[in-house]
Design a protein around this motif. Structure first.
Motif, PDB file in Angstrom:
ATOM      1  N   ARG A 116       9.711 -14.223   2.656  1.00 26.86           N
ATOM      2  CA  ARG A 116      11.073 -13.713   2.872  1.00 26.86           C
ATOM      3  C   ARG A 116      11.634 -14.329   4.151  1.00 26.86           C
ATOM      4  NH1 ARG A 116      13.879 -10.185   5.953  1.00 26.86           N
ATOM      5  NH2 ARG A 116      15.449  -8.835   4.981  1.00 26.86           N
ATOM      6  N   GLY A 117      12.517 -15.297   3.994  1.00 26.51           N
ATOM      7  CA  GLY A 117      13.122 -15.922   5.163  1.00 26.51           C
ATOM      8  C   GLY A 117      12.104 -16.492   6.132  1.00 26.51           C
ATOM      9  N   GLY A 118      10.996 -17.022   5.606  1.00 27.35           N
ATOM     10  CA  GLY A 118       9.956 -17.600   6.454  1.00 27.35           C
ATOM     11  C   GLY A 118       8.852 -16.643   6.842  1.00 27.35           C
ATOM     12  N   GLU A 119       9.021 -15.345   6.546  1.00 27.31           N
ATOM     13  CA  GLU A 119       7.995 -14.345   6.855  1.00 27.31           C
ATOM     14  C   GLU A 119       7.104 -14.120   5.633  1.00 27.31           C
ATOM     15  OE1 GLU A 119       7.336 -12.757   9.641  1.00 27.31           O
ATOM     16  OE2 GLU A 119       9.019 -13.435  10.862  1.00 27.31           O
ATOM     17  N   ASN A 120       5.779 -14.157   5.838  1.00 28.54           N
ATOM     18  CA  ASN A 120       4.837 -13.922   4.744  1.00 28.54           C
ATOM     19  C   ASN A 120       4.656 -12.426   4.509  1.00 28.54           C
ATOM     20  OD1 ASN A 120       4.508 -16.664   4.656  1.00 28.54           O
ATOM     21  ND2 ASN A 120       2.516 -16.680   5.676  1.00 28.54           N
ATOM     22  N   ILE A 121       4.843 -12.005   3.269  1.00 27.66           N
ATOM     23  CA  ILE A 121       4.659 -10.601   2.886  1.00 27.66           C
ATOM     24  C   ILE A 121       3.604 -10.546   1.780  1.00 27.66           C
ATOM     25  CG2 ILE A 121       5.760  -8.573   1.853  1.00 27.66           C
ATOM     26  CD1 ILE A 121       8.414  -9.539   3.018  1.00 27.66           C
ATOM     27  N   TYR A 122       2.595  -9.688   1.958  1.00 25.95           N
ATOM     28  CA  TYR A 122       1.536  -9.545   0.972  1.00 25.95           C
ATOM     29  C   TYR A 122       1.799  -8.302   0.123  1.00 25.95           C
ATOM     30  CZ  TYR A 122      -0.831 -13.172   3.589  1.00 25.95           C
ATOM     31  OH  TYR A 122      -1.133 -14.363   4.195  1.00 25.95           O
ATOM     32  N   PRO A 123       2.063  -8.479  -1.178  1.00 31.99           N
ATOM     33  CA  PRO A 123       2.413  -7.353  -2.040  1.00 31.99           C
ATOM     34  C   PRO A 123       1.403  -6.216  -2.038  1.00 31.99           C
ATOM     35  CG  PRO A 123       2.890  -9.409  -3.159  1.00 31.99           C
ATOM     36  CD  PRO A 123       2.165  -9.769  -1.887  1.00 31.99           C
ATOM     37  N   LYS A 124       0.106  -6.549  -1.900  1.00 30.13           N
ATOM     38  CA  LYS A 124      -0.916  -5.505  -1.975  1.00 30.13           C
ATOM     39  C   LYS A 124      -0.714  -4.438  -0.901  1.00 30.13           C
ATOM     40  CE  LYS A 124      -5.924  -4.986  -2.548  1.00 30.13           C
ATOM     41  NZ  LYS A 124      -6.311  -4.154  -1.402  1.00 30.13           N
ATOM     42  N   GLU A 125      -0.240  -4.840   0.280  1.00 34.50           N
ATOM     43  CA  GLU A 125       0.002  -3.874   1.349  1.00 34.50           C
ATOM     44  C   GLU A 125       1.084  -2.874   0.925  1.00 34.50           C
ATOM     45  OE1 GLU A 125       1.322  -3.820   6.083  1.00 34.50           O
ATOM     46  OE2 GLU A 125       1.292  -5.702   4.962  1.00 34.50           O
ATOM     47  N   ILE A 126       2.120  -3.367   0.278  1.00 35.21           N
ATOM     48  CA  ILE A 126       3.196  -2.492  -0.189  1.00 35.21           C
ATOM     49  C   ILE A 126       2.703  -1.628  -1.350  1.00 35.21           C
ATOM     50  CG2 ILE A 126       5.585  -2.429  -1.019  1.00 35.21           C
ATOM     51  CD1 ILE A 126       5.883  -5.296   0.109  1.00 35.21           C
ATOM     52  N   GLU A 127       1.931  -2.230  -2.242  1.00 34.45           N
ATOM     53  CA  GLU A 127       1.400  -1.487  -3.395  1.00 34.45           C
ATOM     54  C   GLU A 127       0.520  -0.327  -2.960  1.00 34.45           C
ATOM     55  OE1 GLU A 127       1.452  -5.520  -6.166  1.00 34.45           O
ATOM     56  OE2 GLU A 127      -0.453  -4.734  -5.410  1.00 34.45           O
ATOM     57  N   ASN A 128      -0.265  -0.525  -1.898  1.00 34.61           N
ATOM     58  CA  ASN A 128      -1.104   0.570  -1.399  1.00 34.61           C
ATOM     59  C   ASN A 128      -0.256   1.755  -0.943  1.00 34.61           C
ATOM     60  OD1 ASN A 128      -3.497  -0.771  -1.885  1.00 34.61           O
ATOM     61  ND2 ASN A 128      -3.694  -1.573   0.193  1.00 34.61           N
ATOM     62  N   VAL A 129       0.881   1.478  -0.326  1.00 35.37           N
ATOM     63  CA  VAL A 129       1.779   2.555   0.097  1.00 35.37           C
ATOM     64  C   VAL A 129       2.377   3.254  -1.126  1.00 35.37           C
ATOM     65  CG1 VAL A 129       3.917   3.095   1.328  1.00 35.37           C
ATOM     66  CG2 VAL A 129       2.291   1.461   2.297  1.00 35.37           C
ATOM     67  N   LEU A 130       2.799   2.487  -2.109  1.00 35.19           N
ATOM     68  CA  LEU A 130       3.378   3.072  -3.316  1.00 35.19           C
ATOM     69  C   LEU A 130       2.370   3.923  -4.081  1.00 35.19           C
ATOM     70  CD1 LEU A 130       5.361  -0.054  -4.569  1.00 35.19           C
ATOM     71  CD2 LEU A 130       6.350   2.041  -3.638  1.00 35.19           C
ATOM     72  N   HIS A 131       1.102   3.482  -4.131  1.00 33.67           N
ATOM     73  CA  HIS A 131       0.070   4.244  -4.844  1.00 33.67           C
ATOM     74  C   HIS A 131      -0.117   5.643  -4.251  1.00 33.67           C
ATOM     75  CE1 HIS A 131      -1.696   0.491  -6.795  1.00 33.67           C
ATOM     76  NE2 HIS A 131      -1.571   1.358  -7.774  1.00 33.67           N
ATOM     77  N   GLY A 132       0.199   5.787  -2.960  1.00 33.61           N
ATOM     78  CA  GLY A 132       0.056   7.087  -2.327  1.00 33.61           C
ATOM     79  C   GLY A 132       1.221   8.025  -2.594  1.00 33.61           C
ATOM     80  N   GLY A 133       2.245   7.554  -3.299  1.00 28.26           N
ATOM     81  CA  GLY A 133       3.406   8.379  -3.592  1.00 28.26           C
ATOM     82  C   GLY A 133       3.132   9.394  -4.682  1.00 28.26           C
ATOM     83  N   ALA A 134       3.853  10.496  -4.656  1.00 27.58           N
ATOM     84  CA  ALA A 134       3.652  11.567  -5.626  1.00 27.58           C
ATOM     85  C   ALA A 134       3.929  11.078  -7.048  1.00 27.58           C
ATOM     86  CB  ALA A 134       4.574  12.740  -5.293  1.00 27.58           C
ATOM     87  N   GLY A 135       2.969  11.328  -7.940  1.00 23.14           N
ATOM     88  CA  GLY A 135       3.153  11.029  -9.351  1.00 23.14           C
ATOM     89  C   GLY A 135       2.939   9.598  -9.761  1.00 23.14           C
ATOM     90  N   VAL A 136       2.617   8.700  -8.830  1.00 17.57           N
ATOM     91  CA  VAL A 136       2.486   7.282  -9.163  1.00 17.57           C
ATOM     92  C   VAL A 136       1.116   6.997  -9.784  1.00 17.57           C
ATOM     93  CG1 VAL A 136       2.419   4.929  -8.263  1.00 17.57           C
ATOM     94  CG2 VAL A 136       4.118   6.551  -7.398  1.00 17.57           C
ATOM     95  N   LEU A 137       1.125   6.403 -10.968  1.00 19.29           N
ATOM     96  CA  LEU A 137      -0.112   5.998 -11.628  1.00 19.29           C
ATOM     97  C   LEU A 137      -0.458   4.548 -11.288  1.00 19.29           C
ATOM     98  CD1 LEU A 137      -2.395   6.550 -13.700  1.00 19.29           C
ATOM     99  CD2 LEU A 137      -0.820   5.731 -15.474  1.00 19.29           C
ATOM    100  N   GLU A 138       0.530   3.657 -11.445  1.00 18.76           N
ATOM    101  CA  GLU A 138       0.318   2.237 -11.155  1.00 18.76           C
ATOM    102  C   GLU A 138       1.518   1.695 -10.389  1.00 18.76           C
ATOM    103  OE1 GLU A 138      -2.286   0.277 -14.634  1.00 18.76           O
ATOM    104  OE2 GLU A 138      -0.307   0.947 -15.285  1.00 18.76           O
ATOM    105  N   ALA A 139       1.262   0.644  -9.607  1.00 25.01           N
ATOM    106  CA  ALA A 139       2.344   0.023  -8.843  1.00 25.01           C
ATOM    107  C   ALA A 139       2.087  -1.472  -8.732  1.00 25.01           C
ATOM    108  CB  ALA A 139       2.436   0.638  -7.448  1.00 25.01           C
ATOM    109  N   ALA A 140       3.167  -2.226  -8.765  1.00 21.28           N
ATOM    110  CA  ALA A 140       3.074  -3.670  -8.591  1.00 21.28           C
ATOM    111  C   ALA A 140       4.322  -4.154  -7.871  1.00 21.28           C
ATOM    112  CB  ALA A 140       2.940  -4.377  -9.936  1.00 21.28           C
ATOM    113  N   VAL A 141       4.144  -5.119  -6.976  1.00 22.36           N
ATOM    114  CA  VAL A 141       5.255  -5.671  -6.206  1.00 22.36           C
ATOM    115  C   VAL A 141       5.284  -7.182  -6.412  1.00 22.36           C
ATOM    116  CG1 VAL A 141       6.192  -6.039  -3.887  1.00 22.36           C
ATOM    117  CG2 VAL A 141       5.198  -3.826  -4.496  1.00 22.36           C
ATOM    118  N   VAL A 142       6.480  -7.707  -6.697  1.00 22.16           N
ATOM    119  CA  VAL A 142       6.651  -9.153  -6.881  1.00 22.16           C
ATOM    120  C   VAL A 142       7.864  -9.612  -6.085  1.00 22.16           C
ATOM    121  CG1 VAL A 142       5.615  -9.141  -9.184  1.00 22.16           C
ATOM    122  CG2 VAL A 142       8.098  -8.845  -8.943  1.00 22.16           C
ATOM    123  N   GLY A 143       7.994 -10.922  -5.925  1.00 22.37           N
ATOM    124  CA  GLY A 143       9.139 -11.485  -5.236  1.00 22.37           C
ATOM    125  C   GLY A 143      10.331 -11.619  -6.164  1.00 22.37           C
ATOM    126  N   ALA A 144      11.471 -11.097  -5.728  1.00 20.55           N
ATOM    127  CA  ALA A 144      12.715 -11.235  -6.486  1.00 20.55           C
ATOM    128  C   ALA A 144      13.595 -12.287  -5.800  1.00 20.55           C
ATOM    129  CB  ALA A 144      13.446  -9.892  -6.552  1.00 20.55           C
TER     130      ALA A 144
END
Length: 474
Positions: A377-405
């Motif tokens: 993102r604008g030269g900054e490296n972002i690792y989706p797994k870090e975001i996915e771990n946060v999403l997995h901790g959300g209420a009611g979430v079974l699966e999560a995946a993050v991709v670049g748009a």
């Protein structure tokens, strides 16, 4: 090197021990060996010989295992084909592998069960090609991973010591047998020590727990999706799972919360491992008896070396982030007729995994993400797994995946996809608020899309190319 997983090398003391069963068939070691011999005679009569390739396109069943072993009995290799493939998909693999024969649902009944004794003694050598396992093709047309018997023997020895497999073990095989995990961890490892396995044709959460109660296995190997479905079952769904001494989770990243939930509900330890088809299956695993570190995939399995490499080829120290590389006798011979791809993966003597990881001071590996999944993102490296771990901790979430748009200003930005646990609803605003609280601003997804089910590839991993295509189309 003794190839102890082959029926013609088994100790005679195994003869009457239970070997393999499915819903229709149950065989001891002597009967399994006879089935393999009879099938090998059948294949030989149809032109299969040393150096041939046999395609096996069957759902999970005893005959699939017999057919693979029958090819090996003749000095041939087997290429397991996903039975749900379209004609185009299966045709590519069968043609690329150069298969001289296909065993599928239309002709498997032709395999005889009683040998006539017409074959000469087996001459299986460690250097003989054993398996052509095709990669999932997430980065292009699937490639044939060449694994010889020396690779299999090394993997089995590594896994056997790593999970302390013994003759009293009993594996419940639920993963698809066109994948090397099921072949090595659930089939070859137990039969190499005179243990037994029960083959399930498909996974259903309630039926799977019933199978544990009925067959009394001591271990099984599964993917995160399976554990997610099991822990999501209503509390009133119970089963006696006391026979299970441990379970393995691999093939895709899983959040620590899933491990905690599974262990709390079922009582047996869940150990996470890591590996690639190119490494014949697994290269690390948290110990069954020993320190298990949540969020890691454990230390290197016996007989293997796992290291972290910088882009310039230097090896990095503990705590430094770089590409995960592997050495060991389990590492593939190469890709079939793909010299450039083989050189890229193995050229410097290490297997380059394409995964970003960190080793801690004790040698435990933490996978950060796939190099190809990284979002810039604008030269900054972002690792989706870090975001996915946060999403997995959300209420009611079974699966999560993050991709670049795609983004006209930053190049790409993170977009999230989630699915809900049965009976739960997902509050997107609450999920985004959780992300803002735990992540820096550039890592917060620009959108969270709720789907009934996240798309999967044939081996059960979330199909990120399909999700990328979805956001690109939007």
């Amino acid at each position: 090197m003794t190839l102890t997983y082959l029926p013609w090398h088994r100790p005679s003391s195994y003869d009457e021990r239970p070997c393999v069963r499915d819903e229709r068939t149950e065989l001891d070691y002597r009967a399994f060996g006879a089935r393999v011999e009879a099938a090998a005679e059948h294949l030989a009569a149809r032109g299969v010989g040393r150096g041939s390739v046999v395609a096996v396109m069957l759902p999970n069943q005893v005959e699939l295992l017999v057919a693979i072993m029958a090819a090996w009995r003749l000095g041939a290799a087997a290429t397991p084909v996903n039975p749900t493939f379209t004609a185009a998909e299966s045709g590519h693999q069968i043609s690329d592998a150069g298969a001289v024969l296909v065993i599928d649902a239309d002709n498997v009944a032709e395999l005889p069960t009683t040998p006539a004794g017409t074959l000469p003694p087996a001459e299986t050598a460690p250097g003989d090609l054993a398996l052509l396992v095709y990669t999932s093709g997430s980065t292009g047309r699937p490639k044939g991973v060449m694994l010889d018997h020396a690779n299999l023997a090394a993997m089995i020895a590594s896994m056997r010591e790593g999970i302390q497999a013994g003759p009293d073990d009993h594996c419940l095989l639920v993963l698809p047998l066109f994948h090397v995990n099921a072949i090595c961890v659930s089939f070859l490892t137990p039969i190499s020590v005179g243990a037994q396995l029960t083959v399930l044709q498909r996974f259903h959460p309630v039926d799977f727990l019933g199978a544990i109660e009925r067959y009394r296995p001591t271990y099984f190997s599964a993917v995160p999706t399976i554990y997610s479905h099991l822990v999501a079952l209503p509390a009133e769904v119970t089963a006696d799972v006391s026979s299970v001494r441990f379970a393995i989770c691999g093939a895709a990243p899983a959040p620590p919360e899933l491990f905690a939930a599974a262990e709390e509900r079922f009582g047996f330890p869940l150990v996470e491992g890591y590996g690639l088809s190119e490494g014949t299956c697994a290269s690390t695993c948290n110990p069954v008896d020993g320190v298990r570190k949540p969020g890691t995939v454990g230390p290197a399995l016996p007989g293997q070396v796992v290291a972290i490499m910088a882009p310039d080829g230097t090896l990095l120290g503990a705590g430094e982030r770089g590409e995960v590389v592997v050495k060991g006798d389990n590492v593939m011979r190469g890709y079939l007729r793909r010299p450039e791809a083989t050189a890229e993966a193995l050229g410097d003597g290490w297997l380059h995994t394409g995964d970003v990881g960190i080793l801690d001071d004790d040698g435990y590996l933490r996978i950060v993400d796939r190099i190809k999944d990284m979002i810039i993102r604008g030269g900054e490296n972002i690792y989706p797994k870090e975001i996915e771990n946060v999403l997995h901790g959300g209420a009611g979430v079974l699966e999560a995946a993050v991709v670049g748009a795609p983004d006209p200003l930053y190049g790409e930005v993170p977009a999230a996809f989630v699915s809900a646990r049965p009976g739960a609803e997902i509050d997107v605003d609450a999920l985004l608020a959780r992300c803002r609280e735990e992540l820096t601003k550039i890592k917060v997804p620009v959108a969270v899309h709720v789907l009934d089910v996240l798309p999967k590839n044939p081996v059960g991993k979330i199909d990120k190319p399909a999700l990328r295509a979805r956001v690109a189309g939007a």
